[in-house]
Design a protein around this motif. Structure first.
Motif, PDB file in Angstrom:
ATOM      1  N   ILE A 149       0.817  -1.230   0.000  1.00  0.00           N
ATOM      2  CA  ILE A 149       0.000   0.000   0.000  1.00  0.00           C
ATOM      3  C   ILE A 149       0.843   1.270   0.000  1.00  0.00           C
ATOM      4  N   GLU A 150       2.110   1.129   0.426  1.00  0.00           N
ATOM      5  CA  GLU A 150       2.973   2.323   0.383  1.00  0.00           C
ATOM      6  C   GLU A 150       3.613   2.506  -0.990  1.00  0.00           C
ATOM      7  N   GLY A 151       3.269   1.632  -1.916  1.00  0.00           N
ATOM      8  CA  GLY A 151       3.805   1.751  -3.263  1.00  0.00           C
ATOM      9  C   GLY A 151       5.172   1.109  -3.433  1.00  0.00           C
ATOM     10  N   LYS A 152       5.648   0.436  -2.365  1.00  0.00           N
ATOM     11  CA  LYS A 152       6.954  -0.233  -2.486  1.00  0.00           C
ATOM     12  C   LYS A 152       6.763  -1.658  -3.003  1.00  0.00           C
ATOM     13  N   THR A 153       7.741  -2.154  -3.722  1.00  0.00           N
ATOM     14  CA  THR A 153       7.653  -3.515  -4.240  1.00  0.00           C
ATOM     15  C   THR A 153       7.812  -4.517  -3.097  1.00  0.00           C
ATOM     16  N   ASN A 154       6.892  -5.462  -3.012  1.00  0.00           N
ATOM     17  CA  ASN A 154       6.998  -6.495  -1.980  1.00  0.00           C
ATOM     18  C   ASN A 154       8.205  -7.379  -2.247  1.00  0.00           C
TER      19      ASN A 154
END
Ligand code: ZN
Length: 215
Positions: A149-154
């Motif tokens: 949700i923070e836009g970072k790649t999992n």
């Protein structure tokens, strides 16, 4: 985990509601008393620690224990040796209960007394044997890169089992060194879309590689 927390309590609740009854008589006519490996539960081999057990007669068709292995050790019993590097008269022969790396990794969690096979002495040639195995993900997997949700790649978790406790494992993504792990060999990483190779190398120079694809 889910089974222990949800299914098992239901099972025990149900069993507790059943009427109290006498235990049934074992149908000995259809059973045989046989030597079972105490550790694995398979049919015993001469190398196993043996326990007598009554089992269904058809059980005779079961496999014999694949996990007890006889090894040659040096006089101190701390290294494996063979006839090329140690006089036979000084060798000690011992049977070990030894599991494949992934199984051993799980087994050790509940059996702290599990004794891994001693390593080969440096002057003895090591037969090809897997010291390390990846637990997850599976080789050849395609990993879909998703964003949180923070836009970072999992990140994807990589985990491997090593036969020998306290070993340090060094991790590489393609040619780049990432990090090292000890005891618990688990790392999280993500990579650019495309094919990659993850390599893990231990203290003794044993290595395992896995190729996979990120998309
Ligand atoms: Zn056995």
């Amino acid at each position: 985990m889910t089974g222990i927390k949800s299914a098992a309590p239901v099972l025990f609740d149900l069993f507790n509601r059943l009427p109290q009854q006498e235990w049934f008589a074992p149908p000995y006519d259809d059973m045989i008393e046989i030597d079972i490996c105490k550790k694995s539960g398979y049919l015993a081999t001469p190398d196993c620690e043996v326990e007598k057990q009554w089992i269904p007669a058809v059980g005779e068709r079961y496999d014999s224990c694949p996990y007890h292995k006889v090894v040659q050790l040096d006089a101190t019993q701390s290294y494996q040796v063979n006839a090329d590097c140690e006089p036979v008269s000084q060798m000690v022969t011992r049977s070990y209960f030894t599991l494949p790396p992934v199984m051993a990794w799980y087994y050790r969690r509940s059996h702290p007394d599990y004794e891994p096979l001693p390593p080969y002495r440096a002057d003895c040639e090591t037969p090809l044997e897997k010291e390390m195995t990846f637990i997850r993900p599976n080789a050849g997997t395609t990993i879909t890169l998703t964003k949180n949700i923070e836009g970072k790649t999992n990140e994807t978790v990589f985990e491997l089992a090593h036969k020998i406790p306290n070993t340090t494992v060094y991790w590489y993504l393609d040619e780049d060194y990432i990090t090292s792990t000890k005891d618990f060999h688990e790392i999280a990483l993500s990579a650019a879309p495309g094919k990659h190779i993850i390599t893990a190398v231990d203290d003794n120079g044993n290595d395992v590689k896995m190729s996979l694809k990120f998309k």
